[in-house]
Design a protein around this motif. Structure first.
Motif, PDB file in Angstrom:
ATOM      1  N   ARG A 199     -11.345  -1.459   0.823  1.00  0.00           N
ATOM      2  CA  ARG A 199     -10.968  -0.504   2.135  1.00  0.00           C
ATOM      3  C   ARG A 199     -12.229   0.720   2.087  1.00  0.00           C
ATOM      4  NH1 ARG A 199      -8.595  -4.347   2.771  1.00  0.00           N
ATOM      5  NH2 ARG A 199      -6.400  -4.781   3.450  1.00  0.00           N
ATOM      6  N   VAL A 200     -12.082   0.990   3.491  1.00  0.00           N
ATOM      7  CA  VAL A 200     -13.195   1.982   3.594  1.00  0.00           C
ATOM      8  C   VAL A 200     -12.325   3.348   3.378  1.00  0.00           C
ATOM      9  CG1 VAL A 200     -14.575   3.512   5.440  1.00  0.00           C
ATOM     10  CG2 VAL A 200     -14.220   0.825   5.522  1.00  0.00           C
ATOM     11  N   CYS A 232      -5.744 -11.194   7.066  1.00  0.00           N
ATOM     12  CA  CYS A 232      -4.959 -10.020   6.970  1.00  0.00           C
ATOM     13  C   CYS A 232      -4.153  -9.360   8.034  1.00  0.00           C
ATOM     14  CB  CYS A 232      -5.865  -8.820   6.495  1.00  0.00           C
ATOM     15  SG  CYS A 232      -5.202  -7.418   5.344  1.00  0.00           S
ATOM     16  N   GLY A 257       0.740  -1.192   0.042  1.00  0.00           N
ATOM     17  CA  GLY A 257      -0.040  -0.078  -0.186  1.00  0.00           C
ATOM     18  C   GLY A 257       0.868   1.102  -0.117  1.00  0.00           C
ATOM     19  N   LEU A 258       1.758   1.563   0.895  1.00  0.00           N
ATOM     20  CA  LEU A 258       2.767   2.419   0.990  1.00  0.00           C
ATOM     21  C   LEU A 258       3.743   2.653   0.241  1.00  0.00           C
ATOM     22  CD1 LEU A 258       2.933   5.177   2.652  1.00  0.00           C
ATOM     23  CD2 LEU A 258       4.136   4.146   4.339  1.00  0.00           C
ATOM     24  N   ASP A 308      10.212  -6.220  -3.546  1.00  0.00           N
ATOM     25  CA  ASP A 308       9.170  -6.923  -2.783  1.00  0.00           C
ATOM     26  C   ASP A 308       9.429  -8.269  -3.233  1.00  0.00           C
ATOM     27  OD1 ASP A 308       6.610  -7.955  -1.705  1.00  0.00           O
ATOM     28  OD2 ASP A 308       6.148  -5.525  -1.665  1.00  0.00           O
ATOM     29  N   VAL A 348      14.368  -9.123   1.227  1.00  0.00           N
ATOM     30  CA  VAL A 348      15.624  -8.301   1.925  1.00  0.00           C
ATOM     31  C   VAL A 348      15.646  -9.113   3.025  1.00  0.00           C
ATOM     32  CG1 VAL A 348      15.780  -6.137   2.728  1.00  0.00           C
ATOM     33  CG2 VAL A 348      14.856  -6.296   0.673  1.00  0.00           C
ATOM     34  N   SER A 358      -1.137  -6.776   4.070  1.00  0.00           N
ATOM     35  CA  SER A 358      -1.904  -6.075   4.694  1.00  0.00           C
ATOM     36  C   SER A 358      -2.765  -5.179   3.616  1.00  0.00           C
ATOM     37  CB  SER A 358      -1.389  -4.946   5.695  1.00  0.00           C
ATOM     38  OG  SER A 358      -0.428  -5.502   6.467  1.00  0.00           O
ATOM     39  N   SER A 359      -2.565  -5.250   2.217  1.00  0.00           N
ATOM     40  CA  SER A 359      -3.144  -4.598   1.325  1.00  0.00           C
ATOM     41  C   SER A 359      -4.085  -5.489   0.394  1.00  0.00           C
ATOM     42  CB  SER A 359      -2.412  -3.816   0.696  1.00  0.00           C
ATOM     43  OG  SER A 359      -1.600  -2.949   1.523  1.00  0.00           O
ATOM     44  N   LYS A 377      -6.402   4.265   2.959  1.00  0.00           N
ATOM     45  CA  LYS A 377      -7.135   5.215   2.608  1.00  0.00           C
ATOM     46  C   LYS A 377      -6.039   6.731   2.394  1.00  0.00           C
ATOM     47  CE  LYS A 377      -9.811   5.571   5.988  1.00  0.00           C
ATOM     48  NZ  LYS A 377      -9.227   4.527   7.246  1.00  0.00           N
ATOM     49  N   HIS A 403      -0.696  -8.576  -4.026  1.00  0.00           N
ATOM     50  CA  HIS A 403      -0.750  -9.809  -3.479  1.00  0.00           C
ATOM     51  C   HIS A 403      -1.598 -10.067  -2.400  1.00  0.00           C
ATOM     52  CE1 HIS A 403       1.851  -9.175  -0.073  1.00  0.00           C
ATOM     53  NE2 HIS A 403       2.627  -8.097  -0.813  1.00  0.00           N
TER      54      HIS A 403
END
Ligand SMILES: Cc1cc2nc3c(=O)[nH]c(=O)nc-3n(C[C@H](O)[C@H](O)[C@H](O)COP(=O)(O)OP(=O)(O)OC[C@H]3O[C@@H](n4cnc5c(N)ncnc54)[C@H](O)[C@@H]3O)c2cc1C
Length: 377
Positions: free
Chosen positions: A49-50, A313, A13-14, A33, A173, A43-44, A346, A39
């Motif tokens: 997502r709201v 998740c 996400g980030l 990654d 990594v 967590s994404s 979000k 994938h």
């Protein structure tokens, strides 16, 4: 060995936004990654997502949310995709609880469009809901809605590549060290070098961040459930994203989208995760029972004996549930974007921008000191 200006570890996400923004600045960027963009192991994932602006969690988020809305819109334009569906968000809870007063406070201070409904109005407008208590209120934000989470991550990642970021997938990594004037990043394939290192590892923060930060993070296992539901709970019938604050927990969900089912989850609780790579992805009967009990209490028209899907998740939670975004004290050119605490998706367009601007040296590190990774000492 190629030396990059920046290596971004984690393109979820980030990290996908950070890589995009750094590459757009003209810098030489390598994004790494272990898994493909979008994938389902971190967590994404989980389809939706709201997104909402009248933020009960803290008033400081509203400017970042405004910026995120603008950037989600730009991303839709640039990639020609529908990523954000403004179907509205309805939040219900005690009038003296955390959610309803927080939403009304944010709406008042930032002049946001939020409508308040008393119990009888809620029952009239949403006969799908049951047992609204006399001390509860509903707050509806028409501008709120849902993001198509995996498509969003892929869109940022592909656009980052288009802007010149070099992306390598399937790279794990294993460590990093500062050597003279650069960072050496050790992976299962090769070593890489960069002047600046940015860690956006999601739940793997518990393995990849310096020890001084890890002790402030809790990784939690979260279950998502999808059930078949009556037409009145579908997106096509105008049912919104919803959230209930109850004495025993916070539950939320999404209208049914086509054949994908009515998605329900619990925001509160969650079992601790020791190793994110060995996450137990089976249905937890206790999680499912809590969802069944909640639905039986509050929503009619969900066939909770017909589970159509389930996913697991992870949340990465900080002590104050605000994020860790910025440079680490005591390390040369080491930046962290972590601890998104179960509510950060979000905001990734704004958070990614803050992190990229700091790493480029374009903004003062104290600008968002309330999100500094150093605030826990
Ligand atoms: C069930 C659930 C519901 C949520 N609901 C909402 C919501 O409704 N609204 C909202 O705004 N937010 C929500 N969130 C929070 C939000 O989705 C997450 O906080 C956010 O997506 C996390 O992004 P991230 O980049 O930190 O982590 P991720 O997206 O997981 O990215 C981390 C990346 O780092 C990679 N990585 C880690 N370690 C390594 C390594 N050693 N080598 C190579 N790669 C590595 C991983 O493979 C992964 O791709 C929810 C979260 C969950 C789990």
């Amino acid at each position: 060995m190629t030396q990059y200006d920046f290596i971004v570890v984690g393109l979820g996400g980030l990290g996908s936004v950070v890589a995009h923004d750094l590459a757009t600045s003209g810098a030489q960027v390598l994004g790494l990654d272990r898994y493909p963009l979008g994938h389902a192991f971190g967590s994404s994932h989980g389809r939706t997502r709201v997104i909402r602006k009248a933020y009960f969690e803290h008033i400081n988020y509203v400017p970042l949310l405004r910026r995120s809305y603008d950037r989600w819109h730009d991303l839709e334009v640039q990639t020609q995709q529908n990523l954000l569906d403004r179907c509205g968000v309805l939040q219900i809870g005690p009038k003296d609880g955390i959610v309803v007063p927080g939403v009304l406070r944010a709406a008042r201070q930032h002049q946001l469009d939020v409508r308040t409904f008393r119990p009888h109005e809620l029952q009239r407008l949403y006969p799908q809901l049951r047992s609204i208590n006399h001390d509860e209120l509903g707050v509806f934000e028409p501008d709120g809605g849902m993001l198509r989470v995996e498509a969003c991550v892929r869109a940022w990642g592909h656009l980052a590549q288009h802007r010149g970021a070099h992306v390598e997938i399937g790279i794990e990594v294993q460590g990093y060290s500062h050597e003279g004037t650069y960072w050496r990043v050790v992976t299962n394939q090769a070593d890489y070098r960069s002047k600046t290192l940015i860690l956006c590892p999601g739940a793997w923060a518990s393995q990849l961040l310096p020890q001084a930060l890890i002790r402030h993070l809790q990784i939690k296992r979260k279950s998502l459930f999808w059930f078949d539901s009556k037409r009145s709970l579908h997106r096509s019938s105008g049912f919104p994203v919803w959230l209930f604050e109850e004495p025993d927990g916070v539950f939320y969900g999404f209208p049914q989208l086509d054949d994908q089912g009515f998605k329900v989850a619990e925001h509160s609780g969650g079992q601790p995760v020791k190793n994110p790579s060995n996450l137990d992805r089976f249905v937890d009967p206790n999680d499912e029972r809590r969802i069944h009990d909640f639905l039986a209490r509050r929503i009619t028209g969900v066939d909770h004996n017909t589970r159509v899907d389930h996913a697991v998740c992870m949340y990465t939670v900080t002590p104050d549930e605000h994020f860790m975004i910025g440079q680490l004290h005591g390390f040369h050119d080491l930046f962290v974007g972590a601890g998104l605490s179960g509510h950060g998706f979000k905001l990734v367009p704004a958070l990614g921008e803050v992190l990229a601007q700091q790493a480029l040296g374009h903004t003062d590190h104290n600008h968002h000191h309330w999100l500094s990774p150093n605030r826990f000492g």
